[in-house]
Design an enzyme around this catalytic site. Structure first.
Site, PDB file in Angstrom:
ATOM      1  N   GLU A 174      10.651   0.708   1.428  1.00  0.00           N
ATOM      2  CA  GLU A 174      10.637   0.616  -0.162  1.00  0.00           C
ATOM      3  C   GLU A 174      10.247   1.952  -0.791  1.00  0.00           C
ATOM      4  O   GLU A 174       9.394   2.044  -1.546  1.00  0.00           O
ATOM      5  CB  GLU A 174       9.982  -0.530  -0.920  1.00  0.00           C
ATOM      6  N   GLU A 293      14.093  -7.616   4.208  1.00  0.00           N
ATOM      7  CA  GLU A 293      13.163  -8.452   3.321  1.00  0.00           C
ATOM      8  C   GLU A 293      13.919  -9.472   2.458  1.00  0.00           C
ATOM      9  O   GLU A 293      14.534  -8.903   1.474  1.00  0.00           O
ATOM     10  CB  GLU A 293      12.064  -7.579   2.671  1.00  0.00           C
ATOM     11  N   GLN A 352       7.996 -13.225   4.797  1.00  0.00           N
ATOM     12  CA  GLN A 352       7.186 -12.829   6.127  1.00  0.00           C
ATOM     13  C   GLN A 352       7.311 -14.093   7.061  1.00  0.00           C
ATOM     14  O   GLN A 352       7.810 -15.136   6.882  1.00  0.00           O
ATOM     15  CB  GLN A 352       6.000 -12.258   5.964  1.00  0.00           C
TER      16      GLN A 352
HETATM   17  O1  AHR Z   1       6.705  -8.664   1.816  1.00  0.00           O
HETATM   18  C1  AHR Z   1       5.548  -8.539   0.780  1.00  0.00           C
HETATM   19  C2  AHR Z   1       5.810  -6.968   0.393  1.00  0.00           C
HETATM   20  O2  AHR Z   1       7.088  -6.988  -0.416  1.00  0.00           O
HETATM   21  C3  AHR Z   1       6.209  -6.081   1.348  1.00  0.00           C
HETATM   22  O3  AHR Z   1       4.994  -5.164   1.586  1.00  0.00           O
HETATM   23  C4  AHR Z   1       6.858  -4.980   0.575  1.00  0.00           C
HETATM   24  O4  AHR Z   1       7.960  -4.183   1.404  1.00  0.00           O
HETATM   25  C5  AHR Z   1       7.500  -5.902  -0.564  1.00  0.00           C
HETATM   26  O5  AHR Z   1       7.518  -5.279  -1.990  1.00  0.00           O
END
Ligand code: AHR
Length: 508
Positions: A174, A293, A352
């Protein structure tokens, strides 16, 4: 009210093969994902390496293919060397991304051991925030080098003589986000990512390298960021990342249920930008998407608060979404979108894996359980096989605040010609109406007709019910009774806010 929808498909009209890497996940040193999540020495289920075997069992059941590590925002301030070598020599450090203290008792070697135990492919992110090309080369040598050079020998000294052969590498995380340590303008990041990729390829030309795309399609630089990064390094990278988290805002259920419309548009926009740069460059290859993500965030918020001020705890409890039946339906719907784009989404990671916005929850010293969103992921991962078919869907629409008129019924199907297995994944995104879905299957005839062998439905009268430690099986898929196959026509009656999987096979 009952609405009617139809889906038309043919075994010869395919998008592309199902990719196992669509079913990836993400483990970050954030809150309780690593510490007391996957790793908890002293836990009753922990193995000799401190890995929670109760979590490992659930990860295998979830059908996770690959796992991105160690971040996320965390990686942009991380020194990978802190996490290898004798435990007593590892430094304790402040993690500036999550205002926490990182004990570094779990690092690259522990992660690889965990990947082996979980039977998943590793995807490793290098720090292009506070570090750069040299660090990327170093960690690559440590992970993949044959013994005989300094860092590969260090790995061997640490008990791991065999190279790990990590194939997928993320070039930072990011980097378009002002919150990211080391955030720079697109052009600067593009040059750094491209030069790092070229350097890494000198060590191993066959690595699969992912440059950072936008952290959300609503970012002010969305589109121009992708273009600049691709212009700097189209030849050097294989994939561009995409990230998104959806949540219900206020009472706006309709938009939330239609989130996959946004994911579809997001993917299409990145593909268009990438192919535009491909044309400019006259390059043959297609840069693919790593949707590394994606997830939903529970509407009622997450338990715990992110630490601040003088408080720098180890593994604080925050970002622990407790997911509802409705959240599970949206996750199922997002998986439909990812599968539909299997021609361009080469890899994806739900973010996650444990505790932090996760399908698996744990209590320190206590149990591990499946959240509602575990189920559509596990069923899709297990039963999406063969080729993804093109679907022509004829569905009524419903108005949404964010995305205009949105189809109430969405679906995707996979066809395994060798096994004669067709699987339909469908979602009813109406909050009020039943949808009767019809799917003509004559084209699959070929002498032996298809038979429904399993049908599962995720749906609760109250879409807001959740699984908890005390009631971990409140939301589970149930047998879907309202499915019929007659005269080579499949019909299914999907209740409001529901996700279904229907498996058919040639029998006889
Ligand atoms: O998944 C949580 C966070 O969300 C991660 O660290 C980041 O890459 C995103 O903004």
């Amino acid at each position: 009210m009952t609405l009617h929808a139809a889906a038309h498909l043919h075994p010869h009209l395919v998008v592309a093969p199902v990719r196992r890497r669509t079913f990836g996940s993400f483990v970050e040193h954030m809150a309780r994902c690593v510490h007391t999540g996957v790793f908890e020495p002293g836990h009753p289920s922990a193995d000799a390496d401190g890995l929670r075997t109760d979590v490992l069992e659930l990860v295998r059941e979830l059908g996770v293919s690959s796992v991105r590590y160690p971040g996320g925002n965390f990686v942009s301030g991380y020194r990978w060397e802190d996490g290898v070598g004798p435990l007593e020599d590892r430094p304790v450090r402040r993690d500036l991304a999550w205002h926490s203290t990182e004990p570094n008792t779990f690092g690259l070697d522990e992660f690889m051991t965990w990947c082996d135990a979980a039977d998943v492919e590793p995807m490793y992110a290098v720090n292009l925030g506070t570090r750069g090309t040299q660090e990327a080369l170093d960690v690559l040598e440590y992970a993949n080098g044959e013994v005989g050079t300094d860092l590969a020998d260090h790995r061997a000294l640490n008990g791991h003589p065999e190279p790990y052969d990590v194939r997928m590498w993320c070039l930072g995380n990011e980097m378009d986000g002002p919150w990211q340590l080391g955030h720079v303008p697109a052009r600067d990041y593009g040059v750094l990512a491209a030069e790092t990729a070229r350097a890494m390829r000198r060590a191993d030309p066959d690595l699969e390298l992912v440059a950072c795309g936008s952290s959300h399609s609503a970012m002010p630089t969305f589109g121009s960021w992708e273009q600049a990064v691709l212009e700097a390094g189209y030849d050097a990278i294989d994939m561009l990342s995409a990230h998104v988290y959806y949540r219900q805002e206020g009472e706006d259920r309709a938009s939330y249920l239609a989130s996959a419309d946004d994911m579809d548009a997001y993917i299409d926009a990145v593909v268009a930008t990438s192919d535009h740069v491909r044309a400019l460059k006259g390059d043959d290859k297609h840069v693919m998407i790593s949707f590394d993500e994606w997830n939903v965030v529970a509407a009622r918020g997450d338990s715990g608060t992110e630490p601040s001020g003088d408080d720098w705890p180890v593994a604080p409890r925050f970002a622990e979404s407790t997911y509802s039946a409705q959240d599970a339906v949206v996750v199922g719907s997002l998986l439909i979108s990812l599968l539909r784009h299997t021609d361009r989404v080469a890899s994806a990671s739900q973010a996650q894996l444990v505790n932090v916005l996760a399908p698996i929850r744990t209590e320190p010293g206590g149990r591990a359980w499946r959240q509602s969103i575990f189920h559509p992921f596990a069923l899709t991962s297990r039963h999406a096989r063969g080729q993804v078919l093109q679907l022509d869907i004829d569905s009524p629409t419903t108005p949404t605040r964010k995305y205009g008129d949105s189809a109430v019924l969405d679906a995707v199907a996979t066809w395994d010609a060798d096994g004669g297995a067709l699987t339909v994944f469908a979602v009813n995104r109406s909050a009020d109406d039943v949808v009767d879905l019809g799917v003509p299957l004559l084209a699959f005839g070929n002498g032996t007709p298809l038979t429904v062998i399993e049908a599962a439905l995720l749906n609760e009268k109250d879409p807001d019910v959740v699984n908890t430690a005390g009631r971990p099986d409140r939301v589970v898929p149930r047998a879907f009774e309202d499915v019929h196959l007659e005269d080579a026509r499949l019909s299914a009656s999907l209740p409001p806010i529901s996700w279904a999987m229907i498996r058919l096979e040639r029998r006889g």
